[in-house]
Write a protein that holds these residues in place. Structure first.
Motif, PDB file in Angstrom:
ATOM      1  N   ILE A 199       0.676  -0.866  -0.200  1.00  0.00           N
ATOM      2  CA  ILE A 199       0.244   0.186   0.034  1.00  0.00           C
ATOM      3  C   ILE A 199       0.826   0.883  -0.193  1.00  0.00           C
ATOM      4  O   ILE A 199       0.269   2.339  -0.205  1.00  0.00           O
TER       5      ILE A 199
ATOM      6  N   ARG B 138       2.066   2.049  -3.667  1.00  0.00           N
ATOM      7  CA  ARG B 138       1.014   2.591  -4.418  1.00  0.00           C
ATOM      8  C   ARG B 138       0.945   3.961  -4.078  1.00  0.00           C
ATOM      9  O   ARG B 138       0.712   4.961  -4.777  1.00  0.00           O
TER      10      ARG B 138
ATOM     11  N   LYS C  61      -7.342   9.216  -3.800  1.00  0.00           N
ATOM     12  CA  LYS C  61      -8.448   8.694  -4.834  1.00  0.00           C
ATOM     13  C   LYS C  61      -8.903   8.331  -6.278  1.00  0.00           C
ATOM     14  O   LYS C  61      -8.898   7.561  -6.221  1.00  0.00           O
ATOM     15  N   GLU C  62      -7.797  10.092  -6.592  1.00  0.00           N
ATOM     16  CA  GLU C  62      -7.926   9.898  -7.879  1.00  0.00           C
ATOM     17  C   GLU C  62      -6.871   8.655  -8.731  1.00  0.00           C
ATOM     18  O   GLU C  62      -6.467   8.034  -9.663  1.00  0.00           O
ATOM     19  N   LYS C  63      -5.838   8.661  -7.416  1.00  0.00           N
ATOM     20  CA  LYS C  63      -4.426   7.059  -8.199  1.00  0.00           C
ATOM     21  C   LYS C  63      -4.379   6.465  -7.905  1.00  0.00           C
ATOM     22  O   LYS C  63      -3.845   5.545  -7.594  1.00  0.00           O
ATOM     23  N   GLY C  64      -5.466   6.472  -7.166  1.00  0.00           N
ATOM     24  CA  GLY C  64      -5.561   4.909  -7.271  1.00  0.00           C
ATOM     25  C   GLY C  64      -5.426   4.315  -5.773  1.00  0.00           C
ATOM     26  O   GLY C  64      -5.159   3.140  -5.786  1.00  0.00           O
TER      27      GLY C  64
ATOM     28  N   PHE D 231      -6.377   3.922  -2.766  1.00  0.00           N
ATOM     29  CA  PHE D 231      -7.884   3.684  -2.164  1.00  0.00           C
ATOM     30  C   PHE D 231      -7.927   2.406  -3.042  1.00  0.00           C
ATOM     31  O   PHE D 231      -8.574   1.142  -2.162  1.00  0.00           O
ATOM     32  N   ASP D 232      -7.629   1.981  -4.049  1.00  0.00           N
ATOM     33  CA  ASP D 232      -8.211   1.031  -4.403  1.00  0.00           C
ATOM     34  C   ASP D 232      -7.315  -0.553  -4.525  1.00  0.00           C
ATOM     35  O   ASP D 232      -8.073  -1.303  -4.704  1.00  0.00           O
ATOM     36  N   HIS D 233      -6.210  -0.643  -3.628  1.00  0.00           N
ATOM     37  CA  HIS D 233      -5.843  -2.088  -3.128  1.00  0.00           C
ATOM     38  C   HIS D 233      -6.867  -2.414  -2.176  1.00  0.00           C
ATOM     39  O   HIS D 233      -7.342  -2.209  -1.315  1.00  0.00           O
ATOM     40  N   ARG D 234      -6.655  -3.457  -2.523  1.00  0.00           N
ATOM     41  CA  ARG D 234      -8.169  -4.866  -2.166  1.00  0.00           C
ATOM     42  C   ARG D 234      -7.786  -4.606   0.135  1.00  0.00           C
ATOM     43  O   ARG D 234      -8.477  -5.423   1.179  1.00  0.00           O
TER      44      ARG D 234
END
Length: 322
Positions: free
Chosen positions: A29, A32, A250-253, A255-258
């Motif tokens: 994370i 990221r 948020k825009e760069k992803g 938070f997208d990590h599971r």
């Protein structure tokens, strides 16, 4: 003042599989975040290394951080100096409270307060002092024993279970009710762990500290984990940032990590002990449809699903004669 537990004398910190999974998840994370524009390699790391310095080695090798400070309270000065893996690590002996003023507010920092005891008022003071000095975009993480336990100085002589629960609830009410807005009931502390209770207390303490700073800051949560290598341990972490940081992440992803957890629902990390051959067989047959009935060896379905969930982070240990 609570005494150091010296749990490193009982457990090799580098050989705890669920803890190691947690470390690897955090690194994933944080990488990221680096991709989102937060140059984690330039952050200053503060942590409790113990004589194993596992976090320091991993954060240097995989996050490329090379400015590090290790705080150690235990009376093991020679062991800490002897086992220091890199010359550049600064070692500070004594309780964290003594060294918090050394955290420079102008530096972006990654601080991990990795305790081996349950939450207590002294930790809340450490949280307040640390978060109060961290620069915007810094990262703060805390780990505590999630069991409802009191220091020996509080619990006194051996008590029956019901008496100890009542004493714990009473003590926790005295310590934490100001953050909860209610008393702690006995039923709350009769559970195996009290991670949800500690979550409420710690997030409120962080929120108050940040609000007092008055700089338009907020705590952007990333980690909320419960892992077990014996005792249940709870970890909370995130960024001391702004609304703009939240939007960027948020825009760069980021938070997208599971395994990112932004609310009170924690991720439970528990991995099964496997032989090398069992692990290799599982890796060769993972396809999303694998069930315990299809295995060539005995393994409960829950343990199998835990492995499937964390197989990328699953550690492998081998004996080496050096």
């Amino acid at each position: 003042m609570a005494e150091p537990a010296d749990s490193f004398k009982q457990f090799n910190y580098s050989l705890r599989p669920s803890k190691q999974v947690e470390r690897k998840i955090m690194i994933e994370i944080l990488l990221r975040l680096s991709a989102a524009g937060y140059n984690i390699s330039q952050y200053k790391y503060w942590g409790f290394g113990s004589v194993y310095y596992v976090d320091f080695v991993m954060f240097h090798k995989y996050l490329f951080i090379d400015e590090m400070t290790c705080v150690e309270w235990g009376d093991v000065k020679k062991r800490m100096r002897f086992n220091k893996p890199f010359k550049f690590i600064r070692l500070k002996l004594g309780p964290l409270s003594r060294h918090i003023p050394s955290i420079r507010p102008k530096d972006k920092s990654l601080v991990w307060l990795d305790y081996d005891r349950a939450l207590d008022p002294e930790m809340l003071q450490d949280i307040d002092g640390t978060v109060g000095r961290l620069s915007p975009k810094s990262l703060f993480v805390i780990t505590v024993d999630a069991r409802p336990r009191l220091p020996k100085s509080v619990s006194g002589e051996v008590l029956r279970a019901a008496e100890l629960e009542s004493l714990t609830a009473e003590t926790y009410s005295d310590w934490f009710s100001q953050y909860l807005g209610r008393a702690v009931e006995r039923g709350t502390v009769s559970s195996v762990h009290v991670a949800p209770l500690f979550y409420e207390v710690v997030t409120e303490r962080i929120s108050r500290t940040i609000k007092r700073r008055g700089e338009g800051l907020q705590f952007i949560q990333l980690f909320n984990y419960l892992y077990r290598d014996g005792a249940p341990m709870w970890t909370l972490g995130g960024m001391v940032g702004t609304a703009e940081d939240w939007t960027t992440m948020k825009e760069k992803g980021a938070f997208d990590h599971r395994f990112v957890r932004v609310g009170p629902e924690y991720l439970e990390i528990s991995v099964p002990p496997l032989t090398m051959r069992e692990k290799q067989w599982l890796d060769c047959h993972l396809d999303g449809k694998l069930t315990a009935k299809k295995l060539r060896f005995e393994l409960d379905e829950e343990l199998l699903q835990n492995y499937c969930r964390f197989y990328r982070e699953y550690p492998v240990y081998l004996e080496s004669l050096l």
